[in-house]
Design a protein around this motif. Structure first.
Motif: not given
Length: 420
Positions: A18, A141, A174, A200, A203-204, A207-208, A213
């Motif tokens: 990232t 999500h 995740s 990733t 990561c998302e 973030r949500r 981050h």
RNA sequence: GGCGGGUUGCCCGAGCGGCCAAUGGGAGCUGACUGUAAAUCAGUCGUCGUAAGACUACGGAGGUUCGAAUCCUUCACCCGCCA
């Protein structure tokens, strides 16, 4: 810790990441807690996993704090492969493998000191999770539309299909990242580049859900010079477990590294410094026949995985068995120690057929195959070519009265010991 | 739901009643070259057997035939096209 990013770059360990600028700065400015995960899909890790294990070690040596995750939960589900659905392993088996992998990973990391590593298991936060919680807190999500675009999933949809179980795998991984970020302040996930999508996605999710981050770093999948998969031999994967791949075979695997790839392997696997590795690479380019780089690589990796003493022993055995043509010149002790590293067959009388010894020692799958090898001129007993298909052990001189070295082709060796 | 095509050895892929253990390519194995490298070239490549030969094999089961991977029936799975 300022130069670890450059170090990883130079070693060819960064396939994707990232935001490079932010990650580099994070790594340079203070200890980062990171995680790397392994699923218990077999009783041992293999050399392909070693890249991640050693990268974790490098990061720790640079002052960062590792969380080593063995996936007791994800191992029950299975990351989708592009080929076909995995067979599910029963929970007891997976639990057993978790223990074995943890024990295998532990020696590479330091569990004391300021950057002490922690062993974690995603079963801890997954087994108590209800389906409703999971679907509401995690599932909500994820967009199925985007999940369908993932390469492994798309391939499977176009071929053999995919179960809902495997399709859901990415949610679990995740969620692991999310939980580790909350529980341990984890801010970086490390993995093979085949894990990039899963990483990733984590990561998302973070973030949500939490608005934080976090980073991702993927190591490349190493390949051989011809582009095929690294870490496989004709007899299968090269395992870290000495019961599955003997230290001698392990050493030989690295020693046989191709010229075209040996420098890259040294950078990725060896803990030697930059100057030393560049010097070895130069030697490999200028005097490839000396194979100094292969020797260094084989020694280093064997020592890392099996210990310095074992590395020396198998190195000495390799030299004894390959270094000269006159095996009879070896003293009994050196010979015995060397032979101990090889697959072996026992014989009770010298009258046995060489063909049967080849089969017993695993150098040939059947008598026919062994006979074929003799016919092709590729069979040797103690470096003497076998030229008769019905040859017997007694036709060859025994080393120190009771040993013989079987050889098929140039590299495949086994030992025979005549029982008293 | 209807119609058609397919399932062959480790993988891909020919064969379509006897000459088929099954063309060809890849992988693997051995040899030559060399360096326990790569590339190249050659050989080899179901199991057992010194051999002759025997056995097993072309998705599963059954059948026709002196004889089947090849024909028929049926079951399973896959893939197209039309609803």
């Amino acid at each position: 810790m300022s130069d670890v990013w450059d170090e990883l770059q130079w070693r060819g360990l960064v396939a994707h990441s990232t935001d490079e600028v932010a990650l580099r700065e994070a790594l340079a400015s203070g200890p980062v807690t990171f995680y790397v995960g392994f699923d218990p899909t077999a009783p041992s890790l293999h050399v392909g996993h070693l890249v991640q294990v050693l990268t974790a070690r490098r990061l720790q040596q640079a002052g960062h704090r590792p969380l080593a995750l063995v996936g007791g939960a994800t191992g029950l589900i299975g990351d989708p492969r592009p080929t076909a659905e995995r067979t599910m392993n029963d929970p007891e088996t997976v639990a057993g493998w978790v223990g074995r992998l943890q024990a295998q990973i532990a020696p590479f990391l330091d569990f004391d000191g300021p950057a002490a590593a922690t062993m974690v298991n995603n079963l801890d936060w997954t087994q108590g999770l209800s389906a409703i919680e999971f679907l509401r807190d995690v599932g909500k999500h994820f967009s199925v539309n985007r999940m369908l675009d993932r390469e492994a999933v798309a391939t499977r949809l176009a071929s053999t299909g995919i179960s809902y179980t495997e399709f859901s795998y990415v949610l679990l991984q995740s969620n692991d990242y999310l939980q580790l970020s909350r529980l341990h302040g984890c801010a970086l996930q490390l993995g093979g580049s085949d894990q990039w999508g899963n990483i990733t996605a984590g990561c998302e999710l973070i973030r949500r859900v939490d608005g934080a981050h976090v980073h991702a770093l993927a190591t490349p999948l190493l390949t051989k010079a011809d582009g095929t998969k690294f870490g496989k031999t004709e007899s299968g994967a090269v395992w870290l477990d000495p019961e599955l791949t003997s230290p001698y075979a392990f050493f030989q695997f690295w020693l046989n590294a191709e010229d075209a790839t040996v420098a890259g392997y040294l950078r990725a696997f060896s803990f030697r410094g930059r100057e030393e590795i560049e010097d070895l690479a130069r030697q490999a380019a200028e005097a490839p026949a000396a194979r100094a780089a292969q020797r260094a690589l084989a020694h280093d990796v064997t020592a890392l995985v099996h210990g310095e003493d074992t590395a020396r022993a198998v190195e000495a055995a390799s030299q004894a068995l390959f270094g000269r043509s006159d095996l009879a010149a070896l003293d009994e002790r050196t010979l015995r120690d060397s032979l101990a590293e090889l697959p072996s067959a026992q014989a009770s009388v010298a009258d046995v057929e060489v063909v049967d010894l080849f089969v017993a020692a695993g150098l040939a799958p059947s008598r026919s195959a062994a006979r074929r090898t003799i016919k092709e001129g590729g069979a040797y007993v103690s470096n003497v070519k076998v030229d008769a298909e019905d040859a017997r052990l007694a036709d060859f001189p025994l080393l120190h009265g009771r040993y013989a070295v079987l050889r098929r082709g140039r590299k495949a060796l086994a030992s025979v010991r005549l029982a008293p």
